[in-house]
Motif scaffolding. Structure first.
Motif, short mmCIF file in Angstrom:
data_model
loop_
_atom_site.label_atom_id
_atom_site.label_comp_id
_atom_site.label_asym_id
_atom_site.label_seq_id
_atom_site.Cartn_x
_atom_site.Cartn_y
_atom_site.Cartn_z
N THR A 185 2.82 5.10 4.34
CA THR A 185 2.39 6.09 5.15
C THR A 185 3.59 6.28 6.41
O THR A 185 3.93 7.28 6.65
N LYS A 186 3.84 4.78 6.63
CA LYS A 186 5.09 4.72 7.74
C LYS A 186 6.48 5.29 7.08
O LYS A 186 7.03 6.00 7.74
N TRP A 187 6.73 4.95 5.84
CA TRP A 187 7.87 5.37 5.24
C TRP A 187 7.65 6.76 5.05
O TRP A 187 8.91 7.44 5.28
N LEU A 188 6.86 7.50 4.62
CA LEU A 188 6.80 8.96 4.72
C LEU A 188 6.91 9.72 5.55
O LEU A 188 7.64 10.98 5.56
N THR A 189 6.90 9.06 6.95
CA THR A 189 7.23 9.71 8.22
C THR A 189 8.88 9.93 8.64
O THR A 189 9.25 10.41 9.46
N THR A 190 9.64 9.10 7.61
CA THR A 190 11.12 8.82 8.09
C THR A 190 11.92 10.06 7.56
O THR A 190 11.46 10.68 6.71
N ASP A 191 12.73 10.25 8.23
CA ASP A 191 13.82 11.31 7.81
C ASP A 191 14.53 10.89 6.34
O ASP A 191 14.69 11.88 5.53
N SER A 248 13.69 8.09 -3.14
CA SER A 248 12.92 8.90 -4.18
C SER A 248 11.97 7.93 -4.33
O SER A 248 10.61 8.12 -4.47
N LEU A 249 12.39 6.57 -5.22
CA LEU A 249 11.22 5.82 -5.61
C LEU A 249 10.21 5.50 -4.55
O LEU A 249 8.93 5.30 -4.91
N LYS A 250 10.75 5.17 -3.42
CA LYS A 250 10.03 4.71 -2.31
C LYS A 250 8.83 6.04 -2.05
O LYS A 250 7.59 5.42 -1.60
N ASN A 251 9.22 7.17 -2.10
CA ASN A 251 8.19 8.17 -2.09
C ASN A 251 7.02 8.39 -2.91
O ASN A 251 5.87 8.55 -2.66
N TRP A 252 7.38 7.47 -4.24
CA TRP A 252 6.11 7.58 -4.90
C TRP A 252 5.46 5.98 -5.25
O TRP A 252 5.23 5.42 -5.99
N GLY A 253 5.84 5.30 -3.99
CA GLY A 253 5.22 4.13 -3.79
C GLY A 253 5.89 2.89 -4.44
O GLY A 253 5.32 1.83 -4.28
N HIS A 254 7.17 2.85 -4.79
CA HIS A 254 8.02 1.78 -5.19
C HIS A 254 8.98 1.32 -4.61
O HIS A 254 10.01 2.22 -4.45
N ASP A 255 9.12 0.05 -3.98
CA ASP A 255 10.28 -0.30 -3.36
C ASP A 255 11.26 -1.23 -4.40
O ASP A 255 10.78 -2.13 -4.68
N ALA A 256 12.26 -0.51 -4.81
CA ALA A 256 12.98 -1.49 -5.61
C ALA A 256 13.78 -2.59 -5.30
O ALA A 256 14.39 -3.24 -5.76
#
Length: 113
Positions: free
Chosen positions: A28-34, A103-111
């Motif tokens: 949720t926090k990530w999705l608010t970032t630029d 992009s991966l983080k938008n899909w819930g995966h932090d590589a």
């Protein structure tokens, strides 16, 4: 939409849990970032990318009890699994700060985990 049996649902849940390594609150926090909003394919004139929209669906799925997951949720979970596996195979030489990572983080995966 196909109805899944319990074994199929368990396999999807296990695979989803393997590829989605961000909690709902972190996502949720990530999705608010630029950075989050700067990447991804935008379809049909939408201002929001497919991945960013997916992230919102993932948060909803993560917030549900297993018994409350719908066939639509399982279908999206399969989409997430496929995307993360496919995209992970395209790892760039420099991960940190890359569109690939965002992009991966938008899909819930932090590589980077």
């Amino acid at each position: 939409m196909a109805t899944r049996n319990d074994a199929d649902k368990q396999t999807i849940q296990n695979d989803f849990d393997d590829v989605v390594n961000m909690s709902g609150s972190v996502l949720t926090k990530w999705l608010t970032t630029d950075d989050s909003q700067s990447v991804g394919l935008k379809k049909d004139g939408n201002d929001e990318s497919v991945g960013h929209e997916s992230g919102k669906k993932i948060i909803t799925i993560l917030g549900k009890k297993k018994a409350d997951l719908t066939d639509g949720d399982y279908a999206h979970m399969q989409k997430v699994i496929s995307y993360v596996r496919r995209h992970s195979a395209q790892k760039p030489a420099e991960v940190e700060g890359s569109n690939w990572l965002y992009s991966l983080k938008n899909w819930g995966h932090d590589a980077t985990k």
